[in-house]
Design a protein around this motif. Structure first.
Motif, PDB file in Angstrom:
ATOM      1  N   GLU A  39       0.811  -1.216   0.000  1.00  0.00           N
ATOM      2  CA  GLU A  39       0.000   0.000   0.000  1.00  0.00           C
ATOM      3  C   GLU A  39       0.849   1.273   0.000  1.00  0.00           C
ATOM      4  O   GLU A  39       0.325   2.372  -0.167  1.00  0.00           O
ATOM      5  CB  GLU A  39      -0.917   0.031   1.244  1.00  0.00           C
ATOM      6  CG  GLU A  39      -1.924  -1.084   1.319  1.00  0.00           C
ATOM      7  CD  GLU A  39      -1.329  -2.400   1.794  1.00  0.00           C
ATOM      8  OE1 GLU A  39      -1.974  -3.437   1.625  1.00  0.00           O
ATOM      9  OE2 GLU A  39      -0.201  -2.391   2.332  1.00  0.00           O
ATOM     10  N   GLU A  42      -3.694  -4.127   7.591  1.00  0.00           N
ATOM     11  CA  GLU A  42      -5.114  -3.858   7.340  1.00  0.00           C
ATOM     12  C   GLU A  42      -5.440  -2.384   7.594  1.00  0.00           C
ATOM     13  O   GLU A  42      -6.178  -1.755   6.838  1.00  0.00           O
ATOM     14  CB  GLU A  42      -5.987  -4.745   8.237  1.00  0.00           C
ATOM     15  CG  GLU A  42      -5.950  -6.223   7.887  1.00  0.00           C
ATOM     16  CD  GLU A  42      -4.626  -6.897   8.258  1.00  0.00           C
ATOM     17  OE1 GLU A  42      -3.965  -6.430   9.211  1.00  0.00           O
ATOM     18  OE2 GLU A  42      -4.249  -7.855   7.558  1.00  0.00           O
ATOM     19  N   GLN A  52      -4.433   0.146   4.793  1.00  0.00           N
ATOM     20  CA  GLN A  52      -5.285   0.282   3.614  1.00  0.00           C
ATOM     21  C   GLN A  52      -6.308   1.397   3.782  1.00  0.00           C
ATOM     22  O   GLN A  52      -6.776   1.976   2.808  1.00  0.00           O
ATOM     23  CB  GLN A  52      -5.997  -1.052   3.340  1.00  0.00           C
ATOM     24  CG  GLN A  52      -5.023  -2.158   2.954  1.00  0.00           C
ATOM     25  CD  GLN A  52      -5.704  -3.509   2.830  1.00  0.00           C
ATOM     26  OE1 GLN A  52      -6.921  -3.622   2.986  1.00  0.00           O
ATOM     27  NE2 GLN A  52      -4.928  -4.542   2.558  1.00  0.00           N
ATOM     28  N   GLN A  53      -6.670   1.710   5.036  1.00  0.00           N
ATOM     29  CA  GLN A  53      -7.703   2.717   5.295  1.00  0.00           C
ATOM     30  C   GLN A  53      -7.138   4.016   5.880  1.00  0.00           C
ATOM     31  O   GLN A  53      -7.876   4.981   6.037  1.00  0.00           O
ATOM     32  CB  GLN A  53      -8.735   2.143   6.299  1.00  0.00           C
ATOM     33  CG  GLN A  53      -9.257   0.747   5.962  1.00  0.00           C
ATOM     34  CD  GLN A  53     -10.073   0.726   4.691  1.00  0.00           C
ATOM     35  OE1 GLN A  53     -10.690   1.721   4.335  1.00  0.00           O
ATOM     36  NE2 GLN A  53     -10.062  -0.393   3.973  1.00  0.00           N
TER      37      GLN A  53
END
Length: 621
Positions: free
Chosen positions: A313, A338, A341-342
Motif C-alpha cells: 500500500e 489492514e 489500507q484505510q
C-alpha cells in the motif's frame, strides 16, 4: 542432538556460493550485520506494540568479536532470535527467502550473480564463502530455551540444545583459507564503514589492539572494544550533511544490490503531516518486476522504528521498482497492514510521494537526459501501466513515457512529437498490435510515410489496452491508425472520390467474404499495398480480441474487421475490369487473408488459403 540434511535447493545454492558466486567475498559481513539489524528492528517493534513483549529488556546492539589467533569471528545481536523450528526453516530449507527463485535467476556471471543474494534474502549462506564451519546459537524472545545450529556448508546441519543468557543470535565463523584475510581488525572496520555505517544500531568490535609500550620497548596487545559505525538513521539527517557515498551505502544495504542506484530523491515534509522519504531508482529493474508476487522495495518506519517492509500500500503498483524508506511521525506504532489500507495519513503520504517521484523524474528528464534514457530502458513499461490506472497523474506520466517512432532513432517524448508536427498533421498518430518489426512494415503506415507524417510505434502487448482510453495529449488528439475514423484526417479534398467507381467491386468483395467482414471500402491510407484491415473506433481490434481470449475471456463475440482496398493498386484495377468469376472470388479471399497476416493475425483456414494461392499461381506462371 539432531542431524539433518539440507534441502536440495539449499545444497545447490551453497555449492554455487562456496565455489563461484561472489566476486567480492567481503560481502558476507554486510549480509550478517544486515540480518542482525533486521532482528533488532523486529524485536524493538514488538516491545513497543505487543503487551507480551513490553516487559522484555531491550538493549539493541550488534557485537563483533575477533580472535586473530584462532581465526574466528563472532557476530552477535540482541534481536528477536530464533527457536529450534526457526533455525530449521530459515537456515536449512527454502522457507520464504526465495532460494528457488534465486537459483533460477543465476546467470553464471559471478559479479552479476553476486548482486542477487541480498535481493532474495539468502544472505546468511554467504558465510560459507569465508568459513568452513558456522555455528549459530539463538534464543527466541519470550522463550527460555536456546539452540545451536552447526554446519560445514556441505551435507547438512546439526541442531542441539545450547545456552544463551538473553534473546538474540550469535554466529561463530571459523574462517577458511579464503576467509583468513578477514581475521584482521583494520579490515573489519573498513568493511563495516563501507557497507553498514548507517545501521541504526551501534556495532561494536572487540579485538586485540597493539600499543607501543615505551617502558618495555615492545608492542603490547590489549583487548579493546570500539563502536565502529555512526549508528544514526541516515535518512533523518539533513541532505547537506550527507555525501553521495552515504546515500549509495544505504541503498546497497537496504536492497542487497551491488550496483549504485541511478538516482535518489530525499524529502522531509513538515506541516500538518511530518514525514521523511528517501526513494531510490535501481540501475537495473528488480528481477521480480513482472511477477504477481513482487517483493516490495519500500520500508515503512514510524519515528525511526521499523514497522514493515512488505506493505504494497505504500506506493502504487506501477512504481513497484522504487526502493527506499518512508518514515512517518504521525502513524501509530502498532499500525497493521489492514489499517494501512484505510489510513488517511498514509494515503496523504502516498499521494504526495507519488507526485514527488514523478516530479523528480521529470526534472531528471530535463536536466540529465542521458541518465533518463537509462531509466526509460528499464522502466518505461511500468510507467505505461500507470497511464492505465493512475488518472490523477496521467498528464505527468504522458510527459514521462517514451515512444519508438517512424521519425527518430531510439525513443521520443510526446512533447517532442508535438513540436515536430507539420501543418498537415491534425493528430498524434500511433500504431499497436504486434512486434516492432511487424508494425514498422504494416500497410497502415504507407500513406503516413508518403505524406511525411510521424507515427508512434507501440509494440508492448498491453499498449492497445492502455492507449485506447487516452484521447488527448495537451490539446492534440491521440489517434490509432488501426481505426477506421483516422482515415478522415488523411482525405485530400483535391483528390476525387474513387469509392463510387469502385462500388461494383466493393459490393462483389463484400458478398464473397460475407459475415467475415463488417464492410469493404476504398482506402485513403494505402500507397503500395492492395489491402488492409481496420476496426471501428469503439471496437477492439482483432489483435486485442486475441489477447482477451488468451487472458481467459472466452465469451467475447467475434467482431468483424473492415477491409479497405487500394483503388490505385494494379491488382484492384485488374479485378475491377474482370467479370464475375472464380478468380475474382479467390482474389477477394487472398486480399482479406494477406491483410490479416500483415496484422499478425493467424488464418482460420490455412489450407483454403494455400489452395487459393496455388490456383492463382498456376494462372500466373
Amino acid at each position: 542432538m539432531s542431524k539433518r540434511e539440507f534441502q536440495t535447493e539449499v545444497s545447490q545454492l551453497l555449492q554455487l556460493i562456496i565455489h563461484s558466486l561472489y566476486s567480492h567475498p567481503e560481502i558476507f559481513l554486510r549480509e550478517l550485520i544486515s540480518n542482525s539489524s533486521d532482528a533488532l528492528d523486529k524485536l524493538r517493534h514488538l516491545t513497543l506494540v505487543d503487551e507480551s513483549f513490553k516487559s522484555l529488556p531491550f538493549d539493541p546492539r550488534i557485537e563483533l568479536d575477533l580472535n586473530e589467533e584462532s581465526k574466528t569471528l563472532t557476530i552477535s545481536d540482541t534481536g528477536i532470535g530464533m527457536s529450534e523450528e526457526d533455525l530449521v526453516s530459515h537456515l536449512g530449507t527454502i522457507a520464504r527467502s526465495g532460494t528457488k527463485n534465486f537459483l533460477s535467476q543465476l546467470s553464471g556471471d559471478a559479479r552479476k550473480d553476486s548482486n542477487l543474494i541480498g535481493q532474495f534474502g539468502v544472505g546468511f549462506y554467504s558465510a560459507f564463502m569465508v568459513a568452513d564451519k558456522v555455528e549459530v546459537v539463538s534464543r527466541k524472545a519470550g522463550e527460555d530455551k536456546a539452540y545451536r545450529w552447526t554446519s560445514d556448508g556441505k551435507t547438512g546441519f546439526v541442531i542441539e540444545p545450547a545456552e544463551r543468557a538473553v534473546a538474540g543470535t550469535t554466529i561463530l565463523l571459523h574462517f577458511n583459507e579464503e576467509g583468513a584475510q578477514y581475521a584482521n581488525s583494520w579490515r573489519l572496520k573498513e568493511i563495516v564503514k563501507k557497507y553498514s555505517n548507517h545501521i541504526a544500531f551501534p556495532i561494536f568490535l572487540t579485538y586485540d589492539k597493539s600499543d607501543w609500550n615505551e617502558t618495555e620497548k615492545k608492542s603490547i596487545k590489549t583487548r579493546t572494544t570500539e563502536q565502529v559505525n555512526a549508528a544514526s538513521a541516515l535518512w533523518r539527517r539533513s541532505k547537506s550533511e550527507l555525501t553521495d557515498d552515504d546515500y549509495k551505502e544505504l541503498y546497497k544495504s537496504i536492497t542487497g544490490d551491488w550496483e549504485d542506484p541511478l538516482f535518489w530523491f530525499h524529502t522531509k515534509a513538515e506541516g500538518s503531516l511530518e514525514y521523511t522519504t528517501l526513494f531510490y531508482i535501481p540501475s537495473k529493474a528488480p528481477l521480480d518486476l513482472y511477477q504477481a508476487e513482487y517483493k516490495v522495495g519500500v520500508k515503512l518506519y514510524v519515528k525511526r522504528v521499523f514497522i514493515m517492509d512488505d506493505a504494497k500500500e505504500l506506493l502504487p503498483q506501477y512504481l513497484r521498482f522504487v526502493r527506499g524508506i518512508i518514515d512517518s511521525e504521525d502513524l501509530p506504532l502498532n499500525v497493521s497492514r489492514e489499517i494501512l489500507q484505510q489510513n488517511k495519513v498514509l494515503t496523504s503520504i502516498r499521494t504526495a510521494s507519488v507526485k514527488k517521484i514523478l516530479s523528480e523524474l521529470k526534472n531528471v528528464a530535463t536536466s540529465q537526459p542521458e541518465q533518463y534514457l537509462k531509466f526509460i530502458s528499464e522502466y518505461n513499461r511500468p510507467l505505461k501501466e500507470g497511464l492505465y490506472g493512475d488518472f490523477a497523474n496521467r498528464e505527468t506520466l504522458l510527459d514521462l513515457v517514451r515512444f519508438k517512432s517512424t521519425k527518430v532513432d531510439g525513443v521520443t517524448s510526446l512533447a517532442d512529437v508535438k513540436s515536430r508536427m507539420n501543418g498537415e498533421q491534425k493528430s498524434i498518430y500511433y500504431i499497436t498490435g504486434g512486434s516492432e518489426s511487424l508494425l514498422r512494415t504494416s500497410p497502415l503506415l504507407e500513406i503516413y510515410k508518403k505524406k511525411d507524417l510521424e507515427v508512434l510505434i507501440l509494440d508492448d502487448d498491453f499498449d492497445e489496452i492502455v492507449f485506447s482510453g487516452i484521447e488527448k495529449y495537451d490539446d492534440i488528439d491521440l489517434k490509432s491508425v488501426n481505426k477506421t475514423s483516422t482515415s478522415e484526417d488523411l482525405k485530400d479534398e483535391a483528390e476525387p472520390d474513387k469509392a463510387e467507381s469502385l462500388k461494383p467491386l466493393l459490393d462483389k468483395l463484400k458478398a464473397t467474404l460475407g459475415d467475415r467482414v463488417k464492410d469493404v471500402r476504398a482506402s485513403v491510407r494505402l500507397a503500395d499495398s492492395p489491402s488492409v484491415i481496420v476496426s471501428d473506433e469503439e471496437e477492439p481490434s482483432i489483435k486485442m480480441q486475441q489477447m482477451m481470449r488468451a487472458m481467459g475471456q472466452k465469451d467475447i463475440p467475434a467482431l468483424k474487421p473492415t477491409l479497405e482496398i487500394n483503388p490505385d493498386h494494379e491488382i484492384v484495377k485488374k479485378l475491377l475490369a474482370r467479370s464475375d468469376d472464380a478468380v475474382t472470388d479467390d482474389a477477394a479471399w487472398l486480399l482479406f487473408d494477406q491483410a490479416l497476416l500483415m496484422e499478425g493475425v493467424p488464418l482460420q483456414d490455412p489450407a483454403s488459403f494455400v489452395h487459393r494461392l496455388n490456383r492463382i499461381l498456376n494462372l500466373s506462371i
